[in-house]
Design an enzyme around this catalytic site. Structure first.
Site: not given
Length: 288
Positions: A187, A174
């Site tokens: 995450y 990400s």
């Protein structure tokens, strides 16, 4: 969010995530990169994975599709076949370690080896610290899919890659791994663990023609972000643009792919971490 701003976001990130030097040195096509290659791609039933799988299959790769949803997976395989490509569906819940091992045994028994592994499947959880005190399981289940499942995939296919002297592992991470992701601790940490492991493995295989590629993916409009109201109307890449980023990574085999602005933030963080922390804190407090 205006359509103009959305368009600029898409153009800027599509350009930023590509290698600026490739136009100068020349580059092979995707078809040349995947000719005779077998690609194993997780999270292939929808979104970025689906888009990348279709493009890879159309370019001539043998695409092995992994995801939980069998019907959608079969539809992707049929789409690739209709384009003249070759694809095989391997329905599997990657949260289940035993099921994952069984699936990998089947893949290797039926295809012999994997040339390119794309760890694309993932789970995103948005939960601030004060909402996490009694939710340790959020961290466990996020690590299970985003990290441990990806590690299991790598350990299964890397021996064959090293024996043949060729291979690539693409880990879809990400952009928050560059900018920071307050509110997304579980995450971001799971993706960071995968990134660091790839760095270690790359050092061990540097002279074996094995490439580990970390893709710091910008926001992409997929089902993953739909539950979060904050991101529903935010500017984002399309799934097809996200898939193109993966295909470019297959073609160019870079070590890392990410927005230049994210790399600049990483540099600031290394030089003046206090300033970077203040910036992340401001974004968190403002809800951005």
């Amino acid at each position: 969010m205006t359509s103009t701003r959305t368009w600029w976001y898409q153009v800027r990130h599509a350009l930023d995530t590509r290698n600026p030097l490739r136009a100068l040195r020349g580059r092979r096509t995707l078809a040349e990169a995947v000719a005779g290659r077998t690609v194993l791609l997780t999270g292939a039933s929808s979104g970025i994975g689906r888009a990348a799988a279709i493009e890879l299959g159309a370019a001539g790769a043998v695409v092995l599709l992994v995801a939980r949803r069998e019907q959608e997976l079969n539809e992707v395989a049929e789409t690739i076949s209709a384009l003249g490509g070759i694809a095989a569906a391997y329905p599997c819940d990657l949260n289940d370690a035993d099921a994952t091992s069984t699936m990998l045994e089947r893949v290797l028994a039926e295809h012999g080896h994997v040339d390119i592994l794309v760890n694309n499947a993932g789970r995103s959880i948005r939960r601030s610290l004060d909402q996490s005190y009694d939710r340790f399981h959020d961290f466990e289940r996020t690590m299970q899919l985003n990290y441990f499942a990806a590690v299991r995939m790598m350990l299964a296919v890397l021996p064959g890659m090293r024996e043949r002297g060729f291979g690539q592992v693409i880990n879809v991470l990400s952009v928050a791994n560059l900018f920071g992701g307050p509110g997304y601790g579980a995450y971001v940490a799971s993706k960071a663990a995968l990134d660091e492991l790839a760095t270690c493995f790359q050092a061990e295989t540097l002279d074996e023609n094995i490439r580990f590629t970390s893709v710091y993916m910008p926001l992409v409009r997929t089902a993953m972000i739909a539950p979060n109201e904050k991101w529903r109307d935010a500017a984002a890449l399309t799934a097809e643009q996200g898939g193109r980023v993966i295909c470019d990574a297959v073609t160019d085999r870079p070590r890392r792919v990410g927005p230049l602005s994210g790399k600049a933030v990483t540099l600031v963080d290394a030089i003046t971490p206090a300033r970077a922390d203040k910036g992340r804190s401001r974004r968190f407090r403002s809800g951005v």
